[in-house]
Design a protein around this motif. Sequence first.
Motif, mmCIF file in Angstrom:
data_model
loop_
_atom_site.group_PDB
_atom_site.id
_atom_site.type_symbol
_atom_site.label_atom_id
_atom_site.label_comp_id
_atom_site.label_asym_id
_atom_site.label_seq_id
_atom_site.Cartn_x
_atom_site.Cartn_y
_atom_site.Cartn_z
ATOM 1 N N ARG A 112 30.934 38.869 41.823
ATOM 2 C CA ARG A 112 30.173 38.259 42.910
ATOM 3 C C ARG A 112 31.119 37.387 43.704
ATOM 4 N NH1 ARG A 112 25.494 39.605 45.547
ATOM 5 N NH2 ARG A 112 24.417 37.753 46.385
ATOM 6 N N GLN B 236 30.943 49.142 48.178
ATOM 7 C CA GLN B 236 31.097 48.977 46.734
ATOM 8 C C GLN B 236 32.492 48.498 46.361
ATOM 9 O OE1 GLN B 236 29.560 52.151 44.293
ATOM 10 N NE2 GLN B 236 30.995 51.753 42.635
ATOM 11 N N ASP B 237 33.513 48.964 47.116
ATOM 12 C CA ASP B 237 34.884 48.646 46.750
ATOM 13 C C ASP B 237 35.602 47.794 47.795
ATOM 14 O OD1 ASP B 237 34.914 50.542 48.728
ATOM 15 O OD2 ASP B 237 36.529 51.737 47.862
ATOM 16 N N GLY C 122 26.906 41.061 37.617
ATOM 17 C CA GLY C 122 26.441 42.382 37.996
ATOM 18 C C GLY C 122 26.085 42.466 39.467
ATOM 19 N N PRO C 123 25.935 43.693 39.992
ATOM 20 C CA PRO C 123 25.672 43.863 41.427
ATOM 21 C C PRO C 123 24.313 43.326 41.835
ATOM 22 C CG PRO C 123 25.437 45.950 40.269
ATOM 23 C CD PRO C 123 26.007 44.984 39.275
ATOM 24 N N SER D 185 28.383 41.360 46.427
ATOM 25 C CA SER D 185 28.939 41.925 45.196
ATOM 26 C C SER D 185 29.906 43.052 45.512
ATOM 27 C CB SER D 185 27.812 42.449 44.297
ATOM 28 O OG SER D 185 26.936 41.409 43.923
ATOM 29 N N MET D 186 30.917 43.207 44.655
ATOM 30 C CA MET D 186 31.914 44.258 44.826
ATOM 31 C C MET D 186 32.419 44.675 43.456
ATOM 32 S SD MET D 186 35.410 44.251 47.140
ATOM 33 C CE MET D 186 36.207 42.957 46.194
ATOM 34 N N GLU D 187 32.703 45.951 43.303
ATOM 35 C CA GLU D 187 33.260 46.443 42.051
ATOM 36 C C GLU D 187 34.782 46.485 42.154
ATOM 37 O OE1 GLU D 187 32.465 49.987 38.793
ATOM 38 O OE2 GLU D 187 32.194 50.430 40.923
ATOM 39 N N GLY E 226 35.526 45.158 36.762
ATOM 40 C CA GLY E 226 34.088 45.411 36.821
ATOM 41 C C GLY E 226 33.470 44.791 38.062
ATOM 42 N N TRP E 227 32.176 44.561 38.009
ATOM 43 C CA TRP E 227 31.464 43.986 39.145
ATOM 44 C C TRP E 227 31.704 42.485 39.222
ATOM 45 C CZ3 TRP E 227 29.079 46.210 43.176
ATOM 46 C CH2 TRP E 227 28.785 47.570 43.081
ATOM 47 N N ALA F 83 37.344 47.746 39.762
ATOM 48 C CA ALA F 83 37.598 48.435 38.499
ATOM 49 C C ALA F 83 39.022 48.220 37.999
ATOM 50 C CB ALA F 83 37.306 49.926 38.662
#
Length: 253
Positions: A206, A137-138, A242-243, A175-177, A203-204, A179
């Motif tokens: 691509r 995710q990160d 978005g993811p 995809s990666m967030e 945010g998310w 933040a």
Amino acid sequence: MEVRRQHRIYDLTRLLHLQIVLDESAPHRVVGSPDVMREQLERLNVLGAEPHITMQVLPCTADAHPGLSGPFSILQFADSPQAQSAPLRRFPWADAWPWPRRCSGSVAPTTRGSGRCSAVTEEWSAQALADHLVVRQDLIGIRTEVNVDVEADVAWVTEPPVKDLDLYNHVVEASMEIASGLAVVMGCSDYLDDAPRIHVEPGWVRLRVQKSNLAAAAVAGISSDESPDTVERVKIEMWPQGPSAPSVLKRWH
């Protein structure tokens, strides 16, 4: 000035509480000689044992933080001890690059063959190696074809770019967030402090990873980074989205 400061720290009649946060990379960076570094570390060990001195280490795995752009102050107010203010400096690279945000240069390899990046060791499955990609995710890890430096071009764009699959040997998306709004670009052997940052929309996002010149780089092997004709090239484009699941758009054998 230095003597006066040290006297203030050790003056038992008015001891100051000193709190120190060291970046994990600082003790590893050799300044002077090994003997000098040994004395510095021994000095830190002595200071850390003092009851009025608190010493902490910020790990390299920590996310982007205000200290990356230089020192900052935390203020506490006498009339409201619980209220604190931390005036933070703006990240200089956020103002230095106009849209699209971009950085170019050579990046140390992430992993090749049986090599592993410690941050994502367990994720490098046989499928991940075949896809040249590890996704969290990160964090996104990119496998390089050669175990030397590669040319990298990383850019932030405002919308999905046109797919030019004919120009590349291997193309993947993931995809990666992010933040914090700051994307860190680094190889496994790089220091976090020295790694370039790219200002992105928080945010998310691509990412499209597009790799080229892989055949010439594979033949040249560890000498591939010595010539522009044989160097492996990696182009990464990021945009707000978005993811969604990782996707291999074109596969290199």
